[in-house]
Design a protein around this motif. Sequence first.
Motif, PDB file in Angstrom:
ATOM      1  N   UNK A 211       0.474  -1.307   0.131  1.00 53.35           N
ATOM      2  CA  UNK A 211       0.074   0.452   0.595  1.00 53.35           C
ATOM      3  C   UNK A 211       0.920   1.218  -0.140  1.00 53.35           C
ATOM      4  N   UNK A 212       2.034   1.019   0.324  1.00 54.89           N
ATOM      5  CA  UNK A 212       2.831   1.983   0.768  1.00 54.89           C
ATOM      6  C   UNK A 212       3.504   2.432  -1.140  1.00 54.89           C
ATOM      7  N   UNK A 213       2.401   2.105  -1.680  1.00 48.48           N
ATOM      8  CA  UNK A 213       3.271   2.781  -3.480  1.00 48.48           C
ATOM      9  C   UNK A 213       1.435   2.445  -4.127  1.00 48.48           C
ATOM     10  N   UNK A 214       0.937   3.585  -4.050  1.00 45.40           N
ATOM     11  CA  UNK A 214      -0.228   3.294  -3.870  1.00 45.40           C
ATOM     12  C   UNK A 214      -0.429   4.478  -5.235  1.00 45.40           C
ATOM     13  N   UNK A 215      -0.992   4.203  -6.045  1.00 45.60           N
ATOM     14  CA  UNK A 215      -1.175   4.985  -7.444  1.00 45.60           C
ATOM     15  C   UNK A 215      -1.764   6.573  -7.407  1.00 45.60           C
ATOM     16  N   UNK A 216      -2.656   6.840  -6.018  1.00 48.85           N
ATOM     17  CA  UNK A 216      -3.054   7.752  -5.643  1.00 48.85           C
ATOM     18  C   UNK A 216      -0.797   8.870  -5.414  1.00 48.85           C
ATOM     19  N   UNK A 217      -0.292   7.782  -5.283  1.00 48.22           N
ATOM     20  CA  UNK A 217       0.664   9.259  -4.946  1.00 48.22           C
ATOM     21  C   UNK A 217       2.058   9.151  -6.622  1.00 48.22           C
ATOM     22  N   UNK A 218       2.519  10.901  -6.145  1.00 47.34           N
ATOM     23  CA  UNK A 218       3.939  10.794  -7.703  1.00 47.34           C
ATOM     24  C   UNK A 218       4.208  10.213  -7.259  1.00 47.34           C
ATOM     25  N   UNK A 237      -5.352   6.415 -17.084  1.00 48.84           N
ATOM     26  CA  UNK A 237      -5.586   6.081 -15.587  1.00 48.84           C
ATOM     27  C   UNK A 237      -4.818   5.870 -14.473  1.00 48.84           C
ATOM     28  N   UNK A 238      -3.809   4.924 -14.289  1.00 49.80           N
ATOM     29  CA  UNK A 238      -2.403   5.821 -13.753  1.00 49.80           C
ATOM     30  C   UNK A 238      -2.685   6.764 -13.733  1.00 49.80           C
ATOM     31  N   UNK A 239      -2.243   8.311 -14.707  1.00 48.55           N
ATOM     32  CA  UNK A 239      -1.855   9.277 -14.525  1.00 48.55           C
ATOM     33  C   UNK A 239      -3.105   9.990 -13.924  1.00 48.55           C
ATOM     34  N   UNK A 240      -4.288   9.962 -14.452  1.00 49.08           N
ATOM     35  CA  UNK A 240      -5.537  10.401 -13.610  1.00 49.08           C
ATOM     36  C   UNK A 240      -5.575  10.177 -11.982  1.00 49.08           C
ATOM     37  N   UNK A 241      -5.309   8.749 -11.395  1.00 52.99           N
ATOM     38  CA  UNK A 241      -5.306   8.337 -10.004  1.00 52.99           C
ATOM     39  C   UNK A 241      -4.208   8.924  -9.284  1.00 52.99           C
ATOM     40  N   UNK A 242      -3.340   9.476 -10.034  1.00 51.09           N
ATOM     41  CA  UNK A 242      -2.374  10.282  -9.643  1.00 51.09           C
ATOM     42  C   UNK A 242      -0.360   9.843  -9.699  1.00 51.09           C
ATOM     43  N   UNK A 243      -0.595   8.620  -9.583  1.00 44.75           N
ATOM     44  CA  UNK A 243       1.038   8.290 -10.290  1.00 44.75           C
ATOM     45  C   UNK A 243       1.730   8.685 -11.131  1.00 44.75           C
ATOM     46  N   UNK A 244       3.103   8.202 -11.425  1.00 46.82           N
ATOM     47  CA  UNK A 244       4.268   8.766 -12.753  1.00 46.82           C
ATOM     48  C   UNK A 244       3.503   7.379 -13.338  1.00 46.82           C
TER      49      UNK A 244
END
Length: 451
Positions: A211-218, A237-244
């Motif tokens: 969970x430390x690598x949530x897709x909400x985290x850049x 979808x990854x970009x919309x959720x917030x990850x890089x």
Amino acid sequence: MVLPSEPEFEQALNELTSTLQPFLKANPEYQRALDIVQIPERTLQFRVVWEDDQGNPHVNRGYRVQYNSALGPYKGGLRLHPSVNLSILKFLGFEQTFKNALTGLNMGGGKGGSDFDPKGKSDSEVRRFCQAFMLELSRHIGKDTDVPAGDIGTGVREIAFLFGAYKKLRNEWVGVLTGKGNDWGGSHIRPEATGYGLIYYVLHMIERSCPEYSLSKPETLVAISGSGNVAQYAAIKVIELGATVLSLSDSKGTIIAYKGFTKADVEKISALKLKGGSLESIASAGAWTYHAGKRPWTLLPKVHIALPSATQNEVSGEEAEALVKAGVRIVAEGSNMGCTQEAIDIFEASRVKGGKAVWYAPGKASNCGGVAVSGLEMAQNSARLTWTPQDVDARLNKIMTDCYNISYAAGEKWSTDGPSVAGVLPSLVAGANVAGFIKVADAMKAQGDWW
């Protein structure tokens, strides 16, 4: 009798067979089902003669492998690519059988296509090929028999030409193909479905394992291969959720964006691919580096999630080791059989060690969203209805959640390294294979195909 070598099919069969061993040891009577299910119910091969814009005739090989109909009509895509041969289509149809079972929808498994290459062809040439191809294929498909879909080289344009040819030949409007345009029987979310579904599956993997690598985290770094529909919509979808998202690729090379792609970047790449362009032609237009002849997996010093989304066997053993060294925690296939057996063995060995392990999801589970929405398109066609994008997306999300839960539960019970123990994640590849196989085998047994 010695059969011709079929390396792709043999790889898929060996992967299934090896992961089924604990289940077969406890249930030896199912070996008969395995012996039977690996042989297609029907294999069709035919010639396709078409005319180019100069009036010259050309001939290509056409195929349809109708693998298994225990759970419903044969269902699977049509691939148009010079690499298409019977081994590849058998492997795809075999995988499709168990993938479709995991969706919970009434669909059997099949696959087809041709060694025709639509790249560089005019619309008129593609239309004439599709009409010639359907002239033969139409004899063998139908809404309750076999429902093909798109695949590599077969997009909305090709589906439209194929559908129009079928309608004229049979004088009926039925949902015999999926991936159609929204105004003439298609489903919302179908182009996005495989990529979106992949991310919905991965979200459950992250929640359970890292969970430390949530897709909400850049700060969460995601590597994606490919630049077709699956890769594009997974990236969006990854970009919309917030990850890089760090990478995209095509058959000629890879572009790396160390600061991440934007949604506008992906849309620009999508427009380029619709015109048949290569990533190399736009690499200098953004803050990207281009690596000719390379796949992403050895190019990134740090990556948390890897999503192979191009084609089969695109992650080798050496590349798997590079990903492990880069700190990858999740590998989930957006492509079919995206990892070689050597790569899978490396990821599975890491999983068994526990701790900061790599967790691998096979394509038959993680990329089943595309065929799931194809199944939903069939349901809409049968009812002469069109569901809203929100409704289809919600159904897709639920199917991916159910698929993950089924794979996880079967993996806990039947992982090749034994029942789940503290600190060790269950094998999703074993879970997906066993769960899909049991469902197909039990239906075959009920229908008298084995006893």
